[in-house]
Design an enzyme around this catalytic site. Structure first.
Site, PDB file in Angstrom:
ATOM      1  N   ASP A 183       0.838  -1.207   0.000  1.00 22.17           N
ATOM      2  CA  ASP A 183       0.000   0.000   0.000  1.00 22.17           C
ATOM      3  C   ASP A 183       0.871   1.255   0.000  1.00 22.17           C
ATOM      4  O   ASP A 183       1.971   1.251   0.549  1.00 22.17           O
ATOM      5  CB  ASP A 183      -0.896  -0.032   1.250  1.00 22.17           C
ATOM      6  CG  ASP A 183      -2.071   0.924   1.131  1.00 22.17           C
ATOM      7  OD1 ASP A 183      -2.269   1.518   0.051  1.00 22.17           O
ATOM      8  OD2 ASP A 183      -2.793   1.077   2.138  1.00 22.17           O
ATOM      9  N   ASN A 201     -10.866  -2.696  -6.138  1.00 25.95           N
ATOM     10  CA  ASN A 201     -10.043  -1.735  -6.891  1.00 25.95           C
ATOM     11  C   ASN A 201     -10.652  -1.341  -8.250  1.00 25.95           C
ATOM     12  O   ASN A 201     -10.225  -0.356  -8.850  1.00 25.95           O
ATOM     13  CB  ASN A 201      -8.613  -2.275  -7.099  1.00 25.95           C
ATOM     14  CG  ASN A 201      -7.759  -2.227  -5.847  1.00 25.95           C
ATOM     15  OD1 ASN A 201      -6.817  -3.009  -5.690  1.00 25.95           O
ATOM     16  ND2 ASN A 201      -8.064  -1.315  -4.928  1.00 25.95           N
TER      17      ASN A 201
HETATM   18  C1  FPP Z   1      -2.209   0.227  -3.180  1.00 26.71           C
HETATM   19  O1  FPP Z   1      -1.664   1.516  -3.159  1.00 26.71           O
HETATM   20  C2  FPP Z   1      -1.644  -0.502  -4.273  1.00 26.71           C
HETATM   21  C3  FPP Z   1      -2.340  -1.081  -5.260  1.00 26.71           C
HETATM   22  C4  FPP Z   1      -3.818  -1.056  -5.357  1.00 26.71           C
HETATM   23  C5  FPP Z   1      -1.659  -1.755  -6.365  1.00 26.71           C
HETATM   24  C6  FPP Z   1      -0.483  -2.539  -5.939  1.00 26.71           C
HETATM   25  C7  FPP Z   1       0.296  -2.876  -7.132  1.00 26.71           C
HETATM   26  C8  FPP Z   1       1.642  -2.877  -7.176  1.00 26.71           C
HETATM   27  C9  FPP Z   1       2.504  -2.622  -6.015  1.00 26.71           C
HETATM   28  C10 FPP Z   1       2.337  -3.236  -8.406  1.00 26.71           C
HETATM   29  C11 FPP Z   1       1.890  -4.591  -8.805  1.00 26.71           C
HETATM   30  C12 FPP Z   1       2.865  -5.277  -9.538  1.00 26.71           C
HETATM   31  C13 FPP Z   1       2.644  -6.417 -10.177  1.00 26.71           C
HETATM   32  C14 FPP Z   1       3.791  -7.144 -10.641  1.00 26.71           C
HETATM   33  C15 FPP Z   1       1.298  -6.947 -10.419  1.00 26.71           C
HETATM   34  P1  FPP Z   1      -2.626   2.741  -3.380  1.00 26.71           P
HETATM   35  O2  FPP Z   1      -2.705   3.012  -4.827  1.00 26.71           O
HETATM   36  O3  FPP Z   1      -3.935   2.464  -2.712  1.00 26.71           O
HETATM   37  O4  FPP Z   1      -1.829   3.867  -2.624  1.00 26.71           O
HETATM   38  P2  FPP Z   1      -2.462   5.054  -1.785  1.00 26.71           P
HETATM   39  O5  FPP Z   1      -3.214   4.414  -0.649  1.00 26.71           O
HETATM   40  O6  FPP Z   1      -1.260   5.788  -1.323  1.00 26.71           O
HETATM   41  O7  FPP Z   1      -3.334   5.832  -2.712  1.00 26.71           O
END
Ligand code: FPP
EC number: 2.5.1.-
Length: 260
Positions: A40, A88
């Site tokens: 996250d 998501n």
């Molecule tokens: C949450 O951070 C993250 C996600 C929803 C996506 C996670 C994906 C990756 C780390 C890359 C994936 C890689 C592969 C190889 C599939 P957020 O976007 O909710 O962050 P925030 O809470 O700061 O907005």
């Protein structure tokens, strides 16, 4: 920024940095078998730099590669990464489209290395709803690594634990209706086999980055007795020293599984 940097540097100089964890501090004979990570903070990482959220996801993808390598090196057997939840899809289309391209980019770049490192790629989630290009990339990785018997890299992709449990219950009911099993045969262990993680052990250690302290519909059944470790570090800043720090903390805990 400059001040922050020099403060950190001084702390490191006198050896008191909380993040100053190295592999030497780990007991390599009790590495958690299964580590699950809620990655996250990509969006906040990007925002802090005035970049689009996608830049954070891209950086996060690079960290996935580093953590897979580090986990494999120290003998983790299963690494489950929460890459995309069933919730998501509510994000803006542009971001969803980008997140659905990341598995392709990741596997397009790193699959040969994963094969060479004997990693077995799996996907846990509702694959039917994935766009064809994402599905092709993950299916190829699953196929190309299916005979690898090293670390299992299990991506939770379009995964939601409540969905998983409901689907498991539906199948369980079908199996009781068609006589495959009786109600009295239903146990916790049997039900575990109806989940998407059926042949995996339960996570020993759950890590969540970015300071959020919640499970967000992730492996609700499987995490019943796992150790939790939360950090304020945003996923794109997470590196192997944080992983070692989490494992070192895990190794200091006493797991009682409800006993004494
Ligand atoms: C949450 O951070 C993250 C996600 C929803 C996506 C996670 C994906 C990756 C780390 C890359 C994936 C890689 C592969 C190889 C599939 P957020 O976007 O909710 O962050 P925030 O809470 O700061 O907005």
């Amino acid at each position: 920024m400059l001040e922050k940097f020099s403060l950190r540097k001084n702390k490191k100089d006198i050896g008191t940095s909380d993040n100053d964890h190295s592999i030497d501090q780990l007991d390599l004979s009790s590495i958690p078998h299964h580590i699950a990570i809620i990655m996250d903070g990509n969006g906040r990482w990007a925002k802090k730099r005035g970049l689009p959220r996608m830049a954070g996801h891209h950086e996060g993808m690079k960290v996935v590669r580093k953590i897979v390598k580090a986990s494999n090196e120290i003998g983790v057997k299963v690494l489950t990464l929460y890459a995309f939840s069933t919730e998501n899809w509510k994000r803006p289309k542009m971001e969803v489209d980008y997140l659905m391209k990341l598995p392709e980019e990741f596997l397009g770049t790193f699959l040969p290395e994963l094969v060479a490192e004997n990693v077995q790629v799996r996907v846990m989630g509702n694959k039917d709803q994935l766009p064809p290009h994402t599905l092709r990339a993950v299916n190829k990785a699953i196929e190309d690594t299916k005979n690898n018997d090293g670390m299992i890299l299990n991506f939770a992709l379009n995964y939601g634990s409540r969905y998983e449990i409901i689907e498991g219950i539906k199948q369980l009911i079908k199996d009781t209706n068609n006589g495959k099993l009786t109600i009295d045969e239903i146990t916790e262990e049997l039900f575990s086999n109806y989940l998407m993680s059926a042949d995996l052990s339960e996570p020993d250690l759950l890590i969540r980055t970015s300071g959020e302290i919640r499970l967000s519909n992730f492996m609700l059944w499987q995490l019943a007795y796992s150790e939790f470790w939360f950090t304020d570090v945003l996923w794109p800043d997470f590196d192997k020293k944080h992983l070692y720090q989490a494992i070192a903390e895990y190794q200091r805990r006493t797991r009682r599984f409800g006993g004494v």
